[in-house]
Structures are given as structure tokens and as C-alpha cells.
Scaffold this motif. Structure first.
Motif, PDB file in Angstrom:
ATOM      1  N   LYS A  79      -5.361  -5.367  13.893  1.00 21.45           N
ATOM      2  CA  LYS A  79      -5.999  -4.069  13.695  1.00 21.45           C
ATOM      3  C   LYS A  79      -5.967  -3.709  12.212  1.00 21.45           C
ATOM      4  O   LYS A  79      -4.913  -3.776  11.579  1.00 21.45           O
ATOM      5  N   VAL A  80      -7.127  -3.354  11.676  1.00 18.73           N
ATOM      6  CA  VAL A  80      -7.240  -2.835  10.314  1.00 18.73           C
ATOM      7  C   VAL A  80      -8.092  -1.583  10.429  1.00 18.73           C
ATOM      8  O   VAL A  80      -9.311  -1.645  10.543  1.00 18.73           O
ATOM      9  N   GLN A  81      -7.425  -0.431  10.463  1.00 19.65           N
ATOM     10  CA  GLN A  81      -8.110   0.845  10.658  1.00 19.65           C
ATOM     11  C   GLN A  81      -7.979   1.673   9.383  1.00 19.65           C
ATOM     12  O   GLN A  81      -6.867   1.988   8.953  1.00 19.65           O
ATOM     13  N   VAL A  82      -9.120   2.013   8.790  1.00 18.09           N
ATOM     14  CA  VAL A  82      -9.150   2.781   7.550  1.00 18.09           C
ATOM     15  C   VAL A  82      -9.865   4.102   7.822  1.00 18.09           C
ATOM     16  O   VAL A  82     -10.998   4.114   8.314  1.00 18.09           O
ATOM     17  N   ASP A  83      -9.192   5.198   7.519  1.00 14.27           N
ATOM     18  CA  ASP A  83      -9.768   6.524   7.685  1.00 14.27           C
ATOM     19  C   ASP A  83      -9.462   7.333   6.423  1.00 14.27           C
ATOM     20  O   ASP A  83      -8.594   8.204   6.426  1.00 14.27           O
ATOM     21  N   LEU A  84     -10.142   6.981   5.330  1.00 13.36           N
ATOM     22  CA  LEU A  84      -9.916   7.634   4.038  1.00 13.36           C
ATOM     23  C   LEU A  84     -11.184   8.321   3.559  1.00 13.36           C
ATOM     24  O   LEU A  84     -12.291   7.845   3.797  1.00 13.36           O
ATOM     25  N   THR A  85     -10.977   9.433   2.866  1.00 15.28           N
ATOM     26  CA  THR A  85     -12.036  10.101   2.121  1.00 15.28           C
ATOM     27  C   THR A  85     -11.464  10.377   0.738  1.00 15.28           C
ATOM     28  O   THR A  85     -10.290  10.068   0.473  1.00 15.28           O
ATOM     29  N   GLU A  86     -12.236  10.993  -0.128  1.00 18.57           N
ATOM     30  CA  GLU A  86     -11.723  11.315  -1.462  1.00 18.57           C
ATOM     31  C   GLU A  86     -10.580  12.317  -1.412  1.00 18.57           C
ATOM     32  O   GLU A  86      -9.868  12.505  -2.390  1.00 18.57           O
ATOM     33  N   ARG A  87     -10.333  12.939  -0.259  1.00 20.20           N
ATOM     34  CA  ARG A  87      -9.248  13.908  -0.089  1.00 20.20           C
ATOM     35  C   ARG A  87      -7.987  13.291   0.504  1.00 20.20           C
ATOM     36  O   ARG A  87      -6.995  13.978   0.711  1.00 20.20           O
ATOM     37  N   GLY A  88      -8.041  11.995   0.831  1.00 17.82           N
ATOM     38  CA  GLY A  88      -6.879  11.348   1.434  1.00 17.82           C
ATOM     39  C   GLY A  88      -7.220  10.813   2.812  1.00 17.82           C
ATOM     40  O   GLY A  88      -8.377  10.571   3.129  1.00 17.82           O
ATOM     41  N   GLY A  89      -6.191  10.657   3.642  1.00 18.60           N
ATOM     42  CA  GLY A  89      -6.399  10.139   4.990  1.00 18.60           C
ATOM     43  C   GLY A  89      -5.332   9.123   5.345  1.00 18.60           C
ATOM     44  O   GLY A  89      -4.188   9.242   4.915  1.00 18.60           O
ATOM     45  N   SER A  90      -5.728   8.094   6.136  1.00 19.75           N
ATOM     46  CA  SER A  90      -4.722   7.149   6.606  1.00 19.75           C
ATOM     47  C   SER A  90      -5.261   5.727   6.717  1.00 19.75           C
ATOM     48  O   SER A  90      -6.464   5.503   6.800  1.00 19.75           O
ATOM     49  N   ILE A  91      -4.304   4.803   6.712  1.00 18.56           N
ATOM     50  CA  ILE A  91      -4.561   3.385   6.934  1.00 18.56           C
ATOM     51  C   ILE A  91      -3.562   2.957   8.002  1.00 18.56           C
ATOM     52  O   ILE A  91      -2.383   3.306   7.932  1.00 18.56           O
ATOM     53  N   ASN A  92      -4.040   2.196   8.982  1.00 18.94           N
ATOM     54  CA  ASN A  92      -3.159   1.695  10.032  1.00 18.94           C
ATOM     55  C   ASN A  92      -3.399   0.196  10.172  1.00 18.94           C
ATOM     56  O   ASN A  92      -4.511  -0.232  10.492  1.00 18.94           O
ATOM     57  N   LEU A  93      -2.367  -0.594   9.901  1.00 19.39           N
ATOM     58  CA  LEU A  93      -2.451  -2.043   9.999  1.00 19.39           C
ATOM     59  C   LEU A  93      -1.493  -2.525  11.080  1.00 19.39           C
ATOM     60  O   LEU A  93      -0.328  -2.122  11.095  1.00 19.39           O
ATOM     61  N   GLU A  94      -1.971  -3.379  11.971  1.00 23.24           N
ATOM     62  CA  GLU A  94      -1.109  -4.020  12.954  1.00 23.24           C
ATOM     63  C   GLU A  94      -1.306  -5.517  12.793  1.00 23.24           C
ATOM     64  O   GLU A  94      -2.451  -5.995  12.753  1.00 23.24           O
ATOM     65  N   TYR A  95      -0.189  -6.257  12.687  1.00 23.16           N
ATOM     66  CA  TYR A  95      -0.302  -7.681  12.403  1.00 23.16           C
ATOM     67  C   TYR A  95       0.925  -8.454  12.873  1.00 23.16           C
ATOM     68  O   TYR A  95       2.006  -7.905  13.027  1.00 23.16           O
ATOM     69  N   GLU A  96       0.698  -9.741  13.064  1.00 27.18           N
ATOM     70  CA  GLU A  96       1.773 -10.680  13.380  1.00 27.18           C
ATOM     71  C   GLU A  96       2.242 -11.283  12.065  1.00 27.18           C
ATOM     72  O   GLU A  96       1.429 -11.664  11.225  1.00 27.18           O
ATOM     73  N   LEU A  97       3.548 -11.354  11.882  1.00 30.35           N
ATOM     74  CA  LEU A  97       4.144 -11.957  10.687  1.00 30.35           C
ATOM     75  C   LEU A  97       4.648 -13.348  11.045  1.00 30.35           C
ATOM     76  O   LEU A  97       5.348 -13.511  12.042  1.00 30.35           O
ATOM     77  N   GLN A  98       4.278 -14.342  10.239  1.00 32.49           N
ATOM     78  CA  GLN A  98       4.684 -15.724  10.484  1.00 32.49           C
ATOM     79  C   GLN A  98       5.402 -16.290   9.266  1.00 32.49           C
ATOM     80  O   GLN A  98       5.036 -15.999   8.128  1.00 32.49           O
ATOM     81  N   VAL A  99       6.415 -17.111   9.526  1.00 35.93           N
ATOM     82  CA  VAL A  99       7.091 -17.885   8.492  1.00 35.93           C
ATOM     83  C   VAL A  99       7.088 -19.329   8.970  1.00 35.93           C
ATOM     84  O   VAL A  99       7.467 -19.618  10.105  1.00 35.93           O
ATOM     85  N   ASP A 100       6.642 -20.237   8.103  1.00 34.69           N
ATOM     86  CA  ASP A 100       6.524 -21.655   8.471  1.00 34.69           C
ATOM     87  C   ASP A 100       5.729 -21.822   9.769  1.00 34.69           C
ATOM     88  O   ASP A 100       6.112 -22.591  10.652  1.00 34.69           O
ATOM     89  N   GLN A 101       4.650 -21.108   9.896  1.00 35.07           N
ATOM     90  CA  GLN A 101       3.708 -21.170  11.020  1.00 35.07           C
ATOM     91  C   GLN A 101       4.331 -20.760  12.353  1.00 35.07           C
ATOM     92  O   GLN A 101       3.813 -21.088  13.413  1.00 35.07           O
ATOM     93  N   GLU A 102       5.463 -20.062  12.313  1.00 34.56           N
ATOM     94  CA  GLU A 102       6.083 -19.546  13.535  1.00 34.56           C
ATOM     95  C   GLU A 102       6.116 -18.023  13.482  1.00 34.56           C
ATOM     96  O   GLU A 102       6.478 -17.439  12.458  1.00 34.56           O
ATOM     97  N   LYS A 103       5.774 -17.407  14.604  1.00 34.07           N
ATOM     98  CA  LYS A 103       5.786 -15.946  14.683  1.00 34.07           C
ATOM     99  C   LYS A 103       7.209 -15.426  14.534  1.00 34.07           C
ATOM    100  O   LYS A 103       8.124 -15.885  15.206  1.00 34.07           O
TER     101      LYS A 103
END
Length: 138
Positions: free
Chosen positions: A97-121
Motif C-alpha cells: 500500500k502506498v497511499q498519499v493524501d497531501l495538499t500544499e497545507r499538509g496531509g498524510s502518507i501511509n505505507l504498508e510493506y514487507e521488509l526482507q533481509v537476504d530475500q527472507e521476510k
């Protein structure tokens, strides 16, 4: 601005860090930019984080005691080297998920992601950034 990071491992254990800090928020070439300094709470004191925010993509660039450049784009695996004073690790993120809700007055960013090290979750992560634009500090 408020930066909240949540990490959940395979055992369901959750760790959350929340940082409230001042930063810079501006528009250049039709993209939003957010800059702030990390603190000891994040374990990256002496590091500046810069975000380039586009409608479907967020690029995070850390410079200083920790160095990292990562692109968050839903469904696209992004591998990078995470450089710290203690060594370098190859890490990858797979955003769902990459959700961007910004205007020149501010807003929010919401990122959801899997983190991997050496190709393992390693964990599922969520990063929420809320920007409140203050006229007095512009």
C-alpha cells in the motif's frame, strides 16, 4: 509532523515508534518534499530523512549516520543497501500500500510493506507520516 512506524514479526509481536518533530515541507517541480531530522528514539540520531512524494510513489532518502535510499511503489520489490556505523546490510521492501493524501497545507502518507533481509521476510511494516503545515514556520 508526526512519524509513526509499526513493525510486526512472524510471531505477531508488534513494535511501534512514534516521533513528533519539526521539519520542512515544500513543493518543487510538482512533487511534495518532506525533510526532518531523526532522533535517538528512532536509533538514527545524526541522520536527516528526506521524502520525495509523488501520487503513486514515495522515495525515502536517509543521509548521515545511517544511509539508505528506498522507493515505495505498490507491488514493486525495491532492494537497497542500508549503511550504518556498525556495517552494511542488503535489505528489500515490497510495498502493498502506498497511499498519499497531501495538499500544499499538509496531509498524510501511509505505507504498508514487507521488509526482507537476504530475500527472507523479516516483518510486516506500516509507516504513517502526518504533516501539519504551520504558516508561521513557512
Amino acid at each position: 509532523m508526526r512519524v509513526k512506524g509499526t513493525q510486526t514479526n512472524d510471531l505477531g509481536e508488534t513494535d511501534t515508534i512514534e516521533l513528533i518533530t519539526e521539519g520542512r515541507f515544500f513543493i518543487r517541480d510538482q512533487h511534495y518534499y518532506i525533510l526532518y531530522n531523526e532522533t535517538s528514539l528512532s536509533g538514527m540520531e545524526g541522520t536527516t530523512t528526506a521524502l520525495k512524494v509523488e501520487p503513486q510513489r514515495v522515495t525515502l532518502n536517509r543521509m548521515g549516520t545511517a544511509e539508505q535510499k528506498t522507493t515505495f511503489e505498490a507491488g514493486i520489490l525495491n532492494a537497497f543497501f542500508y549503511v550504518t556505523p556498525y556495517g552494511t546490510m542488503k535489505i528489500a521492501v515490497l510495498p502493498s500500500k502506498v497511499q498519499v493524501d497531501l495538499t500544499e497545507r499538509g496531509g498524510s502518507i501511509n505505507l504498508e510493506y514487507e521488509l526482507q533481509v537476504d530475500q527472507e521476510k523479516i516483518s510486516d511494516n506500516q509507516l504513517e507520516i502526518t504533516v501539519e503545515y504551520l504558516e508561521n514556520y513557512a
